[in-house]
Design an enzyme around this catalytic site. Sequence first.
Site, PDB file in Angstrom:
ATOM      1  N   HIS A 196       0.867  -1.194  -0.049  1.00  0.00           N
ATOM      2  CA  HIS A 196       0.014   0.118  -0.143  1.00  0.00           C
ATOM      3  C   HIS A 196       0.690   1.219   0.051  1.00  0.00           C
ATOM      4  O   HIS A 196       1.938   1.110   0.491  1.00  0.00           O
ATOM      5  CB  HIS A 196      -0.621   0.013   1.272  1.00  0.00           C
ATOM      6  CG  HIS A 196      -0.310   0.163   2.508  1.00  0.00           C
ATOM      7  ND1 HIS A 196       0.430  -0.795   3.103  1.00  0.00           N
ATOM      8  CD2 HIS A 196      -0.079   1.284   3.316  1.00  0.00           C
ATOM      9  CE1 HIS A 196       1.005  -0.513   4.160  1.00  0.00           C
ATOM     10  NE2 HIS A 196       0.827   0.853   4.316  1.00  0.00           N
ATOM     11  N   ASP A 198       0.889   5.230   1.795  1.00  0.00           N
ATOM     12  CA  ASP A 198       0.096   5.931   2.924  1.00  0.00           C
ATOM     13  C   ASP A 198      -0.441   7.140   2.457  1.00  0.00           C
ATOM     14  O   ASP A 198       0.035   7.999   1.556  1.00  0.00           O
ATOM     15  CB  ASP A 198       1.064   6.293   4.027  1.00  0.00           C
ATOM     16  CG  ASP A 198       1.817   4.997   4.759  1.00  0.00           C
ATOM     17  OD1 ASP A 198       1.309   3.922   4.484  1.00  0.00           O
ATOM     18  OD2 ASP A 198       3.017   5.150   5.130  1.00  0.00           O
ATOM     19  N   HIS A 253       4.884   0.311  -0.241  1.00  0.00           N
ATOM     20  CA  HIS A 253       5.550  -0.399   0.689  1.00  0.00           C
ATOM     21  C   HIS A 253       4.678  -1.784   1.404  1.00  0.00           C
ATOM     22  O   HIS A 253       3.734  -1.612   1.382  1.00  0.00           O
ATOM     23  CB  HIS A 253       6.250   0.202   1.830  1.00  0.00           C
ATOM     24  CG  HIS A 253       5.182   1.188   2.734  1.00  0.00           C
ATOM     25  ND1 HIS A 253       4.826   2.096   1.980  1.00  0.00           N
ATOM     26  CD2 HIS A 253       4.816   0.978   3.808  1.00  0.00           C
ATOM     27  CE1 HIS A 253       3.663   2.704   2.996  1.00  0.00           C
ATOM     28  NE2 HIS A 253       3.932   1.908   3.999  1.00  0.00           N
ATOM     29  N   ARG A 263       8.119  -8.742  15.199  1.00  0.00           N
ATOM     30  CA  ARG A 263       8.569  -7.488  14.864  1.00  0.00           C
ATOM     31  C   ARG A 263       7.480  -6.406  15.494  1.00  0.00           C
ATOM     32  O   ARG A 263       6.663  -6.765  15.709  1.00  0.00           O
ATOM     33  CB  ARG A 263       8.329  -7.206  12.988  1.00  0.00           C
ATOM     34  CG  ARG A 263       8.660  -5.969  12.669  1.00  0.00           C
ATOM     35  CD  ARG A 263       8.682  -5.718  11.217  1.00  0.00           C
ATOM     36  NE  ARG A 263       8.390  -4.523  10.821  1.00  0.00           N
ATOM     37  CZ  ARG A 263       9.323  -3.781  10.342  1.00  0.00           C
ATOM     38  NH1 ARG A 263      10.600  -4.041  10.340  1.00  0.00           N
ATOM     39  NH2 ARG A 263       8.977  -2.576  10.005  1.00  0.00           N
TER      40      ARG A 263
HETATM   41  C1  GA4 Z   1      -2.468   2.937   5.459  1.00  0.00           C
HETATM   42  C2  GA4 Z   1      -1.667   3.719   6.281  1.00  0.00           C
HETATM   43  C3  GA4 Z   1      -2.247   3.704   7.766  1.00  0.00           C
HETATM   44  O1  GA4 Z   1      -1.719   2.364   8.444  1.00  0.00           O
HETATM   45  C4  GA4 Z   1      -3.631   3.790   7.772  1.00  0.00           C
HETATM   46  C5  GA4 Z   1      -4.197   2.793   7.052  1.00  0.00           C
HETATM   47  C6  GA4 Z   1      -5.799   2.071   7.211  1.00  0.00           C
HETATM   48  C7  GA4 Z   1      -6.257   1.470   8.293  1.00  0.00           C
HETATM   49  O2  GA4 Z   1      -5.453   0.601   8.797  1.00  0.00           O
HETATM   50  O3  GA4 Z   1      -7.421   1.607   8.642  1.00  0.00           O
HETATM   51  C8  GA4 Z   1      -6.032   1.926   5.798  1.00  0.00           C
HETATM   52  C9  GA4 Z   1      -4.817   1.874   4.704  1.00  0.00           C
HETATM   53  C10 GA4 Z   1      -3.835   2.980   5.668  1.00  0.00           C
HETATM   54  C11 GA4 Z   1      -5.182   2.623   3.559  1.00  0.00           C
HETATM   55  C12 GA4 Z   1      -6.464   2.059   2.673  1.00  0.00           C
HETATM   56  C13 GA4 Z   1      -7.433   1.575   3.805  1.00  0.00           C
HETATM   57  C14 GA4 Z   1      -7.215   2.369   5.079  1.00  0.00           C
HETATM   58  C15 GA4 Z   1      -6.462   0.317   5.666  1.00  0.00           C
HETATM   59  C16 GA4 Z   1      -7.278   0.330   4.474  1.00  0.00           C
HETATM   60  C17 GA4 Z   1      -7.580  -0.786   3.766  1.00  0.00           C
HETATM   61  C18 GA4 Z   1      -4.310   3.976   9.320  1.00  0.00           C
HETATM   62  C19 GA4 Z   1      -4.039   4.775   6.850  1.00  0.00           C
HETATM   63  O4  GA4 Z   1      -4.239   6.075   7.136  1.00  0.00           O
HETATM   64  O5  GA4 Z   1      -4.448   4.427   5.533  1.00  0.00           O
END
Ligand code: GA4
Length: 321
Positions: A196, A198, A253, A263
Amino acid sequence: MVALSKPLIEQFFVKPNTSPLIIPDIPLIDLSKPESKHHLVKACQDFGFFKVVNHGVDSKFINKLESEAVKFFASPLSVKEKFGPPNPFGYGNKIIGRNGDIGWVEYLLLNAKPESEYPENFQGVVNDYVTSVKMMACEILELLADEMKLQPRDVFSKLLMDEQSDSLFRVNHYPPCPEFQENEKSGRKLVGFGEHTDPQIISILRSNNTSGLEISLRDGSWMSVPPDSESFFINVGDSLQVMTNGRFKSVKHRVVTNGTKSRVSMIYFGGPPLSEKIAPLPSLMQGEEDSLYKEFTWFEYKRSAFNSRLSDNRLGSFEKI
Ligand code: GA4
């Protein structure tokens, strides 16, 4: 964590992929050196990812938080589940987001605002850590603005400093997966946190000395990032990619789990206020340069991101055609 039967564990395998032909060095930036500005900009353009040393974050804050995290994740599932499911904040186990993503991970997703409620023992500890890491994030963003001659130098950092800043904090625990050990020998990988980017502006990650983090290189191959508990790893997020009109790259990443070692990582996601318009900075646009993106606010982008799957190309639907 519950043990998974063989067929179920298959769901956690990472698709086979190619290894990089040339393994580049991860940019290492010494924040105490005056020339760091130049290297920071280059790293954001070339990789969207780098590692910093001489970061100024007190190791006391890091160690205290890590030891609280280790204690929390070692507690019985029934205790941890009192803080879940994440809605949007709280304890989560194997389920990531709301749209069907799973990973070999348990986590705490928290609001990074100072007055937020955290599980007992995390209260002051998270605040000390987040305050210090946020200062480092702001310093990095100001050095980037300086080097790019952007005025004022807090164009990016003021979004994190804003009282309404929508920033998050996450502690991840990737437990060893004994069922997986036999597969590890065959070179297969188990997904801890799927690929994914961020969505926010900048992410600041610190982990213990267990490997697992991988970044995607331009040729589509995955490169494993050697762990370093003394340093911080920094990611450019989608919003910073947009604000720089694609000059900086939001790096894809993922984390693969380890058969034998646990981890623990903690990540601060610096985001803007919900009402903030995310668009290329006018002072950065050259000549007839057009924005690569449609106009949107952080609220709109965040809503769309949280309705997507981890590996979706989230910026895709905001690109101009
Ligand atoms: C990825 C980055 C952060 O960890 C996060 C994630 C969020 C979650 O865990 O709820 C998301 C992911 C993240 C992007 C797409 C969506 C939302 C999981 C998911 C499948 C907290 C964020 O802001 O976006």
